[in-house]
Motif scaffolding. Structure first.
Motif, PDB file in Angstrom:
ATOM      1  N   PHE A  99       0.855  -1.189   0.000  1.00  0.00           N
ATOM      2  CA  PHE A  99       0.000   0.000   0.000  1.00  0.00           C
ATOM      3  C   PHE A  99       0.889   1.236   0.000  1.00  0.00           C
ATOM      4  O   PHE A  99       1.951   1.256   0.627  1.00  0.00           O
ATOM      5  CB  PHE A  99      -0.910   0.022   1.235  1.00  0.00           C
ATOM      6  N   ASN A 100       0.448   2.283  -0.701  1.00  0.00           N
ATOM      7  CA  ASN A 100       1.093   3.591  -0.618  1.00  0.00           C
ATOM      8  C   ASN A 100       0.601   4.249   0.656  1.00  0.00           C
ATOM      9  O   ASN A 100      -0.577   4.113   1.019  1.00  0.00           O
ATOM     10  CB  ASN A 100       0.719   4.451  -1.825  1.00  0.00           C
ATOM     11  N   LEU A 101       1.476   5.005   1.315  1.00  0.00           N
ATOM     12  CA  LEU A 101       1.128   5.571   2.617  1.00  0.00           C
ATOM     13  C   LEU A 101       1.243   7.084   2.655  1.00  0.00           C
ATOM     14  O   LEU A 101       2.225   7.657   2.164  1.00  0.00           O
ATOM     15  CB  LEU A 101       2.037   4.982   3.698  1.00  0.00           C
ATOM     16  N   ILE A 102       0.240   7.699   3.259  1.00  0.00           N
ATOM     17  CA  ILE A 102       0.247   9.123   3.581  1.00  0.00           C
ATOM     18  C   ILE A 102       0.002   9.200   5.083  1.00  0.00           C
ATOM     19  O   ILE A 102      -1.008   8.684   5.581  1.00  0.00           O
ATOM     20  CB  ILE A 102      -0.850   9.885   2.814  1.00  0.00           C
ATOM     21  N   ILE A 103       0.936   9.828   5.798  1.00  0.00           N
ATOM     22  CA  ILE A 103       0.823   9.902   7.257  1.00  0.00           C
ATOM     23  C   ILE A 103       1.040  11.363   7.678  1.00  0.00           C
ATOM     24  O   ILE A 103       2.159  11.790   7.930  1.00  0.00           O
ATOM     25  CB  ILE A 103       1.823   8.962   7.952  1.00  0.00           C
ATOM     26  N   PRO A 104      -0.045  12.128   7.739  1.00  0.00           N
ATOM     27  CA  PRO A 104       0.076  13.548   8.088  1.00  0.00           C
ATOM     28  C   PRO A 104       0.486  13.742   9.551  1.00  0.00           C
ATOM     29  O   PRO A 104      -0.105  13.140  10.450  1.00  0.00           O
ATOM     30  CB  PRO A 104      -1.342  14.092   7.855  1.00  0.00           C
ATOM     31  N   PRO A 105       1.486  14.567   9.805  1.00  0.00           N
ATOM     32  CA  PRO A 105       1.953  14.790  11.175  1.00  0.00           C
ATOM     33  C   PRO A 105       0.879  15.379  12.093  1.00  0.00           C
ATOM     34  O   PRO A 105       0.897  15.130  13.297  1.00  0.00           O
ATOM     35  CB  PRO A 105       3.123  15.759  11.031  1.00  0.00           C
ATOM     36  N   ASP A 106      -0.058  16.135  11.530  1.00  0.00           N
ATOM     37  CA  ASP A 106      -1.102  16.737  12.368  1.00  0.00           C
ATOM     38  C   ASP A 106      -2.212  15.743  12.713  1.00  0.00           C
ATOM     39  O   ASP A 106      -3.129  16.079  13.466  1.00  0.00           O
ATOM     40  CB  ASP A 106      -1.684  17.988  11.719  1.00  0.00           C
ATOM     41  N   THR A 124      10.773  11.564  15.279  1.00  0.00           N
ATOM     42  CA  THR A 124      11.556  10.349  15.051  1.00  0.00           C
ATOM     43  C   THR A 124      10.719   9.305  14.314  1.00  0.00           C
ATOM     44  O   THR A 124      11.191   8.667  13.367  1.00  0.00           O
ATOM     45  CB  THR A 124      12.074   9.778  16.387  1.00  0.00           C
ATOM     46  N   ALA A 125       9.473   9.133  14.745  1.00  0.00           N
ATOM     47  CA  ALA A 125       8.577   8.160  14.097  1.00  0.00           C
ATOM     48  C   ALA A 125       8.331   8.549  12.639  1.00  0.00           C
ATOM     49  O   ALA A 125       8.398   7.689  11.743  1.00  0.00           O
ATOM     50  CB  ALA A 125       7.259   8.069  14.856  1.00  0.00           C
ATOM     51  N   LEU A 126       8.055   9.823  12.383  1.00  0.00           N
ATOM     52  CA  LEU A 126       7.807  10.269  11.012  1.00  0.00           C
ATOM     53  C   LEU A 126       9.030  10.077  10.118  1.00  0.00           C
ATOM     54  O   LEU A 126       8.904   9.635   8.973  1.00  0.00           O
ATOM     55  CB  LEU A 126       7.371  11.737  11.001  1.00  0.00           C
ATOM     56  N   LYS A 127      10.198  10.368  10.654  1.00  0.00           N
ATOM     57  CA  LYS A 127      11.434  10.169   9.885  1.00  0.00           C
ATOM     58  C   LYS A 127      11.589   8.698   9.524  1.00  0.00           C
ATOM     59  O   LYS A 127      11.900   8.356   8.379  1.00  0.00           O
ATOM     60  CB  LYS A 127      12.642  10.659  10.689  1.00  0.00           C
ATOM     61  N   GLN A 128      11.367   7.833  10.492  1.00  0.00           N
ATOM     62  CA  GLN A 128      11.500   6.403  10.225  1.00  0.00           C
ATOM     63  C   GLN A 128      10.455   5.933   9.212  1.00  0.00           C
ATOM     64  O   GLN A 128      10.755   5.142   8.321  1.00  0.00           O
ATOM     65  CB  GLN A 128      11.376   5.605  11.512  1.00  0.00           C
ATOM     66  N   LEU A 129       9.228   6.429   9.316  1.00  0.00           N
ATOM     67  CA  LEU A 129       8.170   6.040   8.373  1.00  0.00           C
ATOM     68  C   LEU A 129       8.483   6.516   6.950  1.00  0.00           C
ATOM     69  O   LEU A 129       8.207   5.802   5.987  1.00  0.00           O
ATOM     70  CB  LEU A 129       6.820   6.572   8.845  1.00  0.00           C
ATOM     71  N   ARG A 130       9.065   7.694   6.830  1.00  0.00           N
ATOM     72  CA  ARG A 130       9.481   8.177   5.500  1.00  0.00           C
ATOM     73  C   ARG A 130      10.592   7.292   4.931  1.00  0.00           C
ATOM     74  O   ARG A 130      10.584   6.957   3.756  1.00  0.00           O
ATOM     75  CB  ARG A 130       9.954   9.629   5.577  1.00  0.00           C
ATOM     76  N   GLN A 131      11.535   6.904   5.786  1.00  0.00           N
ATOM     77  CA  GLN A 131      12.684   6.117   5.319  1.00  0.00           C
ATOM     78  C   GLN A 131      12.319   4.662   5.048  1.00  0.00           C
ATOM     79  O   GLN A 131      12.708   4.114   4.024  1.00  0.00           O
ATOM     80  CB  GLN A 131      13.812   6.169   6.354  1.00  0.00           C
ATOM     81  N   THR A 132      11.610   4.022   5.952  1.00  0.00           N
ATOM     82  CA  THR A 132      11.400   2.576   5.844  1.00  0.00           C
ATOM     83  C   THR A 132      10.143   2.192   5.079  1.00  0.00           C
ATOM     84  O   THR A 132      10.065   1.099   4.533  1.00  0.00           O
ATOM     85  CB  THR A 132      11.354   1.910   7.233  1.00  0.00           C
TER      86      THR A 132
END
Length: 180
Positions: free
Chosen positions: A135-142, A154-162
């Protein structure tokens, strides 16, 4: 859109600290949910059963709205509608031991917007399992809640990378490509 663990009484040790960020995320979620509904994009509530093995989703909603719990104002903003779907989970990932994957295939989903509590645990586990299922993922920080901003970043950085997740703010999501 998957709303993860936001139907929550917040009656746990850090629950008091989570209330303000959860309320802020719920306000943004409510707005995005309305935008998605205009495009006929479904919302799926993916919620923990919190060890209450004889409960169902409606009981979780009732408990948060009627039992004078800390999470009541969050759930008032996000109360599910008749058109919404729900999946009860028992572990961190929304996919583990649930019907979520089957439901997503039924809905012909290929892109998921993930939101909820907590960004570094349940949202992250669900995102990793979604990525493994292509699945393609969109995870808005807000739209995600963590115990503090450092944990969220940290979680957002990891989600972007992995998981190759895109992380625009919810109001920046271009729904034109998803609307029919």
């Amino acid at each position: 859109m998957l709303i993860i663990d936001m139907i929550n009484d917040l009656e746990f040790d850090d629950g008091e600290h989570m209330l303000a960020p959860a309320l802020e995320a719920a306000q943004h979620l409510q707005q995005l949910k309305s935008r998605l509904a205009r495009c006929s994009i479904p919302t799926i509530y993916v919620n923990d059963n919190f060890g209450k093995w004889r409960s169902d989703f409606r009981q979780l909603v009732e408990h948060t709205l009627e039992d004078n719990v800390r999470g009541e104002p969050v759930v008032k903003l996000l109360k599910p509608g008749d058109e919404d779907y729900f999946v009860i989970k028992t572990r961190h990932s929304g996919f583990y031991g649930t019907t979520l994957e089957i439901l997503l295939h039924h809905l012909e989903a290929d892109t998921l917007i993930l939101a909820g509590m907590t960004g570094d645990i349940c949202v992250q586990f669900t995102a990793q399992d979604a990525y493994m299922r292509r699945f393609n993922l969109i995870i808005p920080p807000d739209l995600i809640v963590c115990k503090d901003d450092e944990t969220k970043q940290t979680a957002l950085k990891q989600l972007r990378q992995t998981c190759k997740a895109k992380t625009p703010f919810s109001h920046e999501i271009d729904l034109d490509s998803f609307c029919e």
